[in-house]
Design an enzyme around this catalytic site. Structure first.
Site, PDB file in Angstrom:
ATOM      1  N   SER A 278      10.493  -5.405   4.685  1.00  0.00           N
ATOM      2  CA  SER A 278      10.279  -4.415   4.557  1.00  0.00           C
ATOM      3  C   SER A 278      11.641  -3.815   3.711  1.00  0.00           C
ATOM      4  CB  SER A 278       9.491  -3.275   5.077  1.00  0.00           C
ATOM      5  OG  SER A 278       9.237  -1.948   4.678  1.00  0.00           O
TER       6      SER A 278
ATOM      7  N   ASP B  41      -1.704  -4.317   2.013  1.00  0.00           N
ATOM      8  CA  ASP B  41      -0.617  -3.391   2.296  1.00  0.00           C
ATOM      9  C   ASP B  41      -0.759  -2.138   1.545  1.00  0.00           C
ATOM     10  OD1 ASP B  41       1.953  -2.451   2.663  1.00  0.00           O
ATOM     11  OD2 ASP B  41       2.809  -4.379   3.213  1.00  0.00           O
TER      12      ASP B  41
ATOM     13  N   HIS C 172       1.008  -3.623   6.379  1.00  0.00           N
ATOM     14  CA  HIS C 172       2.450  -3.682   6.157  1.00  0.00           C
ATOM     15  C   HIS C 172       2.916  -3.857   7.650  1.00  0.00           C
ATOM     16  CE1 HIS C 172       6.195  -2.913   4.328  1.00  0.00           C
ATOM     17  NE2 HIS C 172       6.310  -2.079   5.133  1.00  0.00           N
TER      18      HIS C 172
END
Length: 347
Positions: free
Chosen positions: A147, A212, A241
């Site tokens: 991320s 996601d 995610h």
């Protein structure tokens, strides 16, 4: 201008767990640093590392007796080492790698406040520790960015031409592009991975969930398309995610990747150079030569969900809400930025 950029970065990217999930304590017998929520392990070392920005970051080094690679893991934005501890231990075991994780400035028990520039200094300090403290060589290091961690990962990877490999886990094209489908990079944007991925010379694996809702899968797909030396990507169907580590394909694919990049380059490709079920590296594309300026030196145990990764998932669920608030709060700054850039261009 720098102040505005830092403000944007804080609003878009950084949500450290509050309070932190752990404290630093000294072992009564050895005096070694420990995370308060975990007992001492012989192969785990907790460190405090100074950065060039004047902060001190907490690192966690896990040694594997059979390792030939070292994984430098930059975690996501709503987690800290206490929440990642068990996942890191399991990744080291299953992948047979040494693993170094760390908390960004302002996360966990690392000092300072989080910012884009601080994360660049943070990962540099950790990388320096691997080289000087543990004797790791650049060609044996795999950078892993999850991320927001894809930002410092690609910033460092773009400046290290001999890395073993890079893994991008639910990565972002840039901070602004998470919220707006902009077509060009603005001066106030952060983590411009879309511009840096093309400077990375080693094999790149991208892992992204197709469901996601925080960072759309298109971010991962575009970064994979732009990478020079592609490895067969992993698009996890239905993956969100924060849950990719729970998919059995995750650890299997990651393990194949590590085994592949540990081979000499001449042995990484199949004879026919076709995509195969073995997930071999795809032949690198020819690209314009890039001058490198070295200006600066989960898993398969899914029978029962891990307590630590459950905490990570719960803590990261707040990201959706935070990003929605961020969208509203930066609308005005974005519009002003666009107008100012247009005036500069037309002036």
């Amino acid at each position: 201008m720098g102040g505005v950029t830092s403000s944007m970065a804080a609003k878009l990217a950084f949500f450290p767990p509050n309070p932190p999930s752990y404290k630093l304590v000294a072992d009564e017998m050895t005096g070694l640093l420990l995370l308060s929520t975990f007992p001492h392990r012989e192969n785990v070392e907790i460190l405090k590392l100074p950065t060039r920005k004047g902060t001190e970051v907490v690192g966690m080094y896990i040694r594997h007796p059979m390792a030939t690679s070292t994984l430098l893991y930059s975690h996501g934005n709503a987690a800290d080492l206490g929440q990642m501890y068990e996942l890191f231990v399991e990744l080291s075991i299953h992948l047979r790698v040494n693993l170094m994780g760390y908390d960004y400035s302002g996360y966990g028990q690392s000092s300072g406040k989080p910012s884009e520039q601080h994360t660049y200094a943070d990962i540099e300090a950790v990388y320096k520790c691997l080289e000087e403290g543990y004797g790791a060589k650049q060609e044996d290091i795999i950078l892993y960015g999850q991320s927001v961690g894809s930002g410092p990962t690609l910033d460092l990877a773009a400046r290290l031409p001999h890395l073993r490999a890079v893994v991008l886990h639910s990565p972002i094209l840039s901070g602004l592009r998470v919220m707006y489908p902009v077509k060009k990079s603005y001066w106030f944007d952060i983590y411009k991975n879309i511009d840096k991925i093309q400077l990375v010379d080693c094999p790149v694996l991208v892992i992204h969930g197709t469901a996601d809702e925080v960072v759309d899968c298109s971010h991962g797909k575009q970064l994979w398309e732009l990478s020079k030396e592609k490895y067969e990507p992993l698009w996890l169907k239905g993956g969100n995610h924060c849950d990719l580590e729970h998919h059995p394909e995750y650890i299997r694919h990651l393990k194949k990747f590590v085994l592949t990049v540990e081979k000499p380059p001449s042995q990484r490709y199949t004879g026919s150079r076709r995509r195969s079920t073995d997930q071999q590296l795809l032949p690198p594309r020819k690209s314009t030569d890039i001058v490198f300026e070295a200006s600066r030196k989960s898993t398969d145990r899914r029978e029962k969900p891990r307590h630590s990764t459950d905490k990570v998932e719960r803590s990261r669920r707040s990201v959706d809400c935070c990003l929605e608030k961020s969208r509203k709060s930066v609308d005005h700054q974005l519009e002003r930025g666009r107008k100012s850039v247009d005036r500069i261009r037309t002036g």
